[in-house]
Design a protein around this motif. Structure first.
Motif, PDB file in Angstrom:
ATOM      1  N   MET A  31       2.276  -7.936  -4.059  1.00 25.61           N
ATOM      2  CA  MET A  31       3.495  -8.127  -4.852  1.00 25.61           C
ATOM      3  C   MET A  31       3.211  -8.169  -6.348  1.00 25.61           C
ATOM      4  O   MET A  31       4.134  -8.145  -7.155  1.00 25.61           O
ATOM      5  N   ALA A  32       1.930  -8.209  -6.729  1.00 24.00           N
ATOM      6  CA  ALA A  32       1.579  -8.240  -8.153  1.00 24.00           C
ATOM      7  C   ALA A  32       1.557  -6.852  -8.782  1.00 24.00           C
ATOM      8  O   ALA A  32       1.505  -6.726 -10.002  1.00 24.00           O
ATOM      9  N   PHE A  33       1.616  -5.806  -7.953  1.00 25.23           N
ATOM     10  CA  PHE A  33       1.601  -4.442  -8.476  1.00 25.23           C
ATOM     11  C   PHE A  33       2.927  -4.118  -9.153  1.00 25.23           C
ATOM     12  O   PHE A  33       3.996  -4.572  -8.716  1.00 25.23           O
ATOM     13  N   LYS A  34       2.869  -3.313 -10.216  1.00 20.55           N
ATOM     14  CA  LYS A  34       4.080  -2.888 -10.917  1.00 20.55           C
ATOM     15  C   LYS A  34       4.963  -2.027 -10.026  1.00 20.55           C
ATOM     16  O   LYS A  34       6.177  -1.988 -10.207  1.00 20.55           O
ATOM     17  N   TRP A  35       4.366  -1.326  -9.066  1.00 23.24           N
ATOM     18  CA  TRP A  35       5.170  -0.463  -8.200  1.00 23.24           C
ATOM     19  C   TRP A  35       5.801  -1.228  -7.035  1.00 23.24           C
ATOM     20  O   TRP A  35       6.551  -0.658  -6.256  1.00 23.24           O
TER      21      TRP A  35
END
Length: 559
Positions: free
Chosen positions: A520-524
């Motif tokens: 969930m930390a990914f920008k996508w």
């Protein structure tokens, strides 16, 4: 080979719909125009495709009304046919200016521009001159022509600006086009071209957000334009593979640069990025339309690649690429019919080439996993379950006989030593395995207790001394493309003690992340662009994350 010559060939290869009318607004924006309306399919536009405004050299605002036509304009094109110029221009002068143009713009000078990706033929020049004279008699109206000769210098000046694209970048693009006969060389030089486009100047950090965004979007436009040229050139030269691979790289690189610059959530960037993904999908469709007849013939492929190592390598590469196409299509609405067609092609391809039931290299687990992910996203659970069962059975037979075990170094010379010359034993290059954990994860997601039991009770005892690895990416994966980092720098491998006793337990173990690898930390995260991890797996050859497989399961359940 000059850039303008390259661009003239590119323009000549465009089709009006989806291509020329998509290029023009981007070019106008870079020229300083404010684009007020774009072409709309199925909507009556009173002869006008694009409306923009721009201040002239005296600082006075002018209105531009663009009428887009396709190909050379001859005498017959002026007066007849579906693209007849004369009635479109007159409709623009009369109907659009009077009824469609916003009231504040009606008192400004109106420049009607006929745009074509061809030439105004000599036979049509007298007729066009007469039409220009008629338009000039209308208040504040004029008519001009922008064809290939006018567009190519504008594209070079505004989309291949030397301040953003160094001369070396242009030479790399020229080299990529000139070297299309050698796919790897063309791809390498195009990657260098893209790097030239995105190399930021030293002053970028001190600029305002608005200026940085403008420069970033212009770099995206330059890279995208170069890729579009490569695609068209590749089609004319009969080699579409460099354009397809270059498009996969460009999509990853654009996203990486957007994340680094802080514009990944910007609306203008996302509009451009969506267009790039759509163009990549179309390039993949064109590529497979050309190569699929040969791919679907085992006899033809074996004649081309008679050795098992090279034959299997080709099959896995194309299975992975076709799976990525299906994964991309699953991110767009209203693609049911096309998705169904690609799904059927994928199943047919896998059934035709039974060699892809057992990887030669451990790294080919990536292509197998992408295949499973694509099938699960289509709710094709039975096909996926049958395939994972067959792969597990084939792998178990290889373990029992100590033959054809996946080479964990992914090196050709090691595969040759094991499978051809006999210079190495089968287990000399079988000390780690990502295949077994991937099979266990997929079987668990499919609730296939039988295959899971086969792996746990039958295969696992034969894996003494083999480390089972599961890989979890860190957020740095999003900016891996174009960086000097390796896959080992952007993820964590976890050694597994074994396979859990039930599907639910294996799912839980598969999704339990290592510290610092929160998906969930990914920008996508939460966007359609989480599918980029599939592209990244293919390009950078890292395992497909388990959380992406979970997303595919959920997607399949929603269908």
């Amino acid at each position: 080979m000059s850039i303008q010559l390259i661009l003239s060939h590119y323009l000549a290869g465009l089709r009006e719909r989806d291509e020329l009318d998509a290029l023009l607004p981007e070019l106008l924006r870079e020229m300083g125009h404010s684009v007020l309306s774009r072409p709309q399919i199925g909507v009556g536009q009173a002869g006008v495709d694009i409306v923009s405004t721009m201040d002239n050299d005296q600082g006075v605002k002018e209105v531009f009304l663009f009428v887009i036509k396709f190909g050379d304009v001859g005498r017959a094109d002026l007066y007849s046919g579906t693209q007849a110029v004369d009635p479109s221009v007159r409709e623009a002068c009369n109907v659009f200016v009077r009824n469609r143009l916003p009231e504040p713009l009606r008192g400004l000078k109106k420049r009607i521009v006929l745009v074509s990706n061809g030439l105004l033929k000599q036979e049509a020049q007298d007729g066009f001159s007469a039409l220009t004279h008629d338009v000039a008699e209308r208040h504040l109206c004029s008519l001009e022509f922008w064809g290939t000769d006018q567009l190519t210098p504008l594209i070079e000046k505004h989309l291949f600006d030397d301040s953003l694209l160094l001369a070396s970048g242009k030479s790399d693009l020229r080299a990529a086009l000139a070297g299309l006969e050698e796919s790897d060389t063309a791809i390498h030089r195009f990657i260098r071209f893209v790097s030239s486009c995105f190399n930021s100047s030293e002053t970028d950090g001190a600029q305002s957000t608005t200026t940085r965004k403008k420069h970033f979007l212009k770099r995206c436009a330059s890279a995208s334009m170069g890729w579009a040229v490569l695609l068209v050139w590749g089609q004319s030269e009969g080699n579409q593979k460099p354009g397809v691979v270059a498009g996969e790289y460009l999509a990853l690189r654009m996203w990486a640069e957007a994340v680094k610059s802080g514009f990944s959530a910007d609306q203008a960037f996302n509009e451009r990025f969506t267009a790039i993904i759509h163009l990549l999908v179309r390039a993949l469709l064109d590529y497979f339309e050309k190569v699929m007849p040969q791919l679907l013939s085992r006899r033809a492929l074996l004649a081309y690649r008679p050795d098992r190592l090279f034959y299997t390598e080709l099959v896995f590469e194309e299975v992975g690429r076709l799976s990525v196409l299906l994964l991309l299509l699953q991110r767009f609405p209203d693609q049911d019919e096309l998705r169904s067609e690609i799904h059927d092609l994928l199943v047919t391809l896998v059934n035709e080439h039974t060699g892809c039931r057992l990887p030669v290299y451990d790294g080919q687990t990536i292509d197998l996993t992408l295949l499973m992910a694509a099938l699960m996203g289509e709710s094709s659970q039975q096909s996926a379950k049958r395939l994972v069962s067959e792969v597990t059975a084939r792998f178990y037979r290889a373990l029992r006989s100590s033959r054809y075990l996946p080479v964990d170094t992914d090196l050709l010379e090691d595969a040759v030593a094991v499978n051809v010359t006999g210079a190495a034993e089968a287990r000399d290059f079988f000390e780690t395995s990502t295949l077994v954990p991937a099979l266990a994860t997929i079987a668990a997601f499919l609730d296939d207790e039988q295959t899971l039991k086969h792996l746990r009770d039958d295969a696992k005892p034969l894996l003494e001394g083999v480390t089972l690895e599961r890989w979890f990416p860190e957020v740095a994966l999003e900016t891996l493309t174009g960086s000097k980092k390796s896959v080992q720098d952007v993820g964590v491998s976890r050694a597994l003690s074994g396979i859990r006793g039930s599907a639910s337990e294996e799912v839980e173990a598969s999704l339990n992340p290592v510290d610092g690898t929160d998906p969930m930390a990914f920008k996508w995260h939460g966007t359609p662009w989480s599918v980029l991890v599939a592209l990244s797996s293919r390009i950078h050859r890292h395992p497909v994350p388990t959380w992406f497989l979970a997303e595919q399961v959920q997607l399949g359940q929603q269908r």
